[in-house]
Design a protein around this motif. Sequence first.
Motif, PDB file in Angstrom:
ATOM      1  N   CYS A 265      -1.701 -14.019 -13.796  1.00 28.34           N
ATOM      2  CA  CYS A 265      -1.372 -12.941 -12.855  1.00 28.34           C
ATOM      3  C   CYS A 265      -2.416 -11.829 -12.833  1.00 28.34           C
ATOM      4  CB  CYS A 265      -0.024 -12.324 -13.209  1.00 28.34           C
ATOM      5  SG  CYS A 265       1.366 -13.434 -13.046  1.00 28.34           S
ATOM      6  N   ASP A 266      -3.332 -11.840 -13.784  1.00 27.88           N
ATOM      7  CA  ASP A 266      -4.387 -10.848 -13.859  1.00 27.88           C
ATOM      8  C   ASP A 266      -5.524 -11.478 -14.650  1.00 27.88           C
ATOM      9  OD1 ASP A 266      -3.562 -10.764 -16.549  1.00 27.88           O
ATOM     10  OD2 ASP A 266      -2.425  -8.906 -16.273  1.00 27.88           O
TER      11      ASP A 266
ATOM     12  N   HIS B  89      -2.316 -10.775  -9.295  1.00 30.15           N
ATOM     13  CA  HIS B  89      -1.010 -10.578  -8.688  1.00 30.15           C
ATOM     14  C   HIS B  89      -1.102  -9.494  -7.614  1.00 30.15           C
ATOM     15  CE1 HIS B  89       3.263  -9.536  -8.377  1.00 30.15           C
ATOM     16  NE2 HIS B  89       3.532 -10.669  -9.004  1.00 30.15           N
TER      17      HIS B  89
ATOM     18  N   GLU C   2      -0.662 -16.555  -9.226  1.00 27.72           N
ATOM     19  CA  GLU C   2       0.124 -16.331  -8.052  1.00 27.72           C
ATOM     20  C   GLU C   2      -0.445 -15.170  -7.252  1.00 27.72           C
ATOM     21  OE1 GLU C   2       4.098 -14.261  -9.040  1.00 27.72           O
ATOM     22  OE2 GLU C   2       3.497 -15.115 -10.991  1.00 27.72           O
ATOM     23  N   THR C   3      -0.547 -15.387  -5.969  1.00 26.74           N
ATOM     24  CA  THR C   3      -1.088 -14.401  -5.043  1.00 26.74           C
ATOM     25  C   THR C   3      -0.100 -14.253  -3.896  1.00 26.74           C
ATOM     26  OG1 THR C   3      -2.983 -13.811  -3.655  1.00 26.74           O
ATOM     27  CG2 THR C   3      -2.405 -16.139  -3.774  1.00 26.74           C
TER      28      THR C   3
ATOM     29  N   ASP D  75       3.701  -8.329  -1.967  1.00 27.48           N
ATOM     30  CA  ASP D  75       4.918  -7.824  -2.592  1.00 27.48           C
ATOM     31  C   ASP D  75       5.091  -6.372  -2.177  1.00 27.48           C
ATOM     32  OD1 ASP D  75       6.850  -6.694  -4.361  1.00 27.48           O
ATOM     33  OD2 ASP D  75       6.431  -8.237  -5.855  1.00 27.48           O
TER      34      ASP D  75
ATOM     35  N   HIS E  25       3.300 -15.700  -4.100  1.00 25.35           N
ATOM     36  CA  HIS E  25       4.352 -14.769  -4.503  1.00 25.35           C
ATOM     37  C   HIS E  25       4.663 -13.932  -3.276  1.00 25.35           C
ATOM     38  CE1 HIS E  25       6.267 -11.565  -7.086  1.00 25.35           C
ATOM     39  NE2 HIS E  25       5.899 -10.843  -6.033  1.00 25.35           N
TER      40      HIS E  25
END
Length: 297
Positions: free
Chosen positions: A73-74, A98, A132-133, A136, A169
């Motif tokens: 995620c990072d 993310h 995951e990209t 949000d 995401h």
Amino acid sequence: MCTDDIPRPYRPASLASQGGTHRGDFAPAPVMLEVPIYDNHTHFDFGDSPVELTAALDAAQAVGIAGAVQVGCDLESSRFTVEAVDADPRLLGAVAIHPNDAPELAQQGSLDDALVQIDAMAAHPRIRAIGETGLDYFRTGEEGVAAQHHSFREHLDMAKRRDLALQIHCRDAHVDVLNILAQVGSPSRLVFHCFSGDAELARICNENGWYMSFSGTVTFKNAKNLREALVVADPALILAETDAPFLTPHPFRGRPNASYMLPYTVQSMGQILGREVNELSLAIRQNTEAVYGSWAD
């Protein structure tokens, strides 16, 4: 397997600042799946107490989870992912920034550099997805939208250039995700991780050949929309995941999640669809391998 045999997540980390996972004892092991499947999305680097990565995967394998996609995620978790896929052949990986991290990195002037580093990690042969990209809008206000859009487009470009799958995401942002996909085009294999849409979004995914990965949320009592979407979803596009240590399935909400708990979700999916669990498991396994390739390669 008794509860004491279930390992803690791999690495200690405070989850309070990330929305956290509930603390407490792990749930007992489910009935073993006779047809092994893969956990489409999990985070072995999140959790409360350290444990050997091998032990966590052993616990999953003991109930019919043959392997998993470890997701970054990072930069830190993506580096962990690259190390993890080298450490155990039961893992494939995904790397990304993310969407909630993109605005802060953009404000620091380091987002593009971070994306370059993610792109370099994606060259590893066992990194099979960008993710995951996505978008949000739940935790990021209007001031961060432009950075999220830029980051999402760059990740889409990576996946297409490298012929990798892409894990999306999406939270409170389905319209904009669909708009960007329409504008720039999707990779050949695209997954809505932790599918959170309704039956209409499932129909859109069916039309475009996009995969829908269902998590423990499909078992939640208030998730009627997810169950309706699952019924509509093309069986050839259905995946299953834990998103561990988050989204623990009913009736164990309040306890941390882990890959060994995926059979609970799959068994519920079978009940919702009126499908025999072995038949559903075989379809999920085949769909997962269609997205990421073989774990043996």
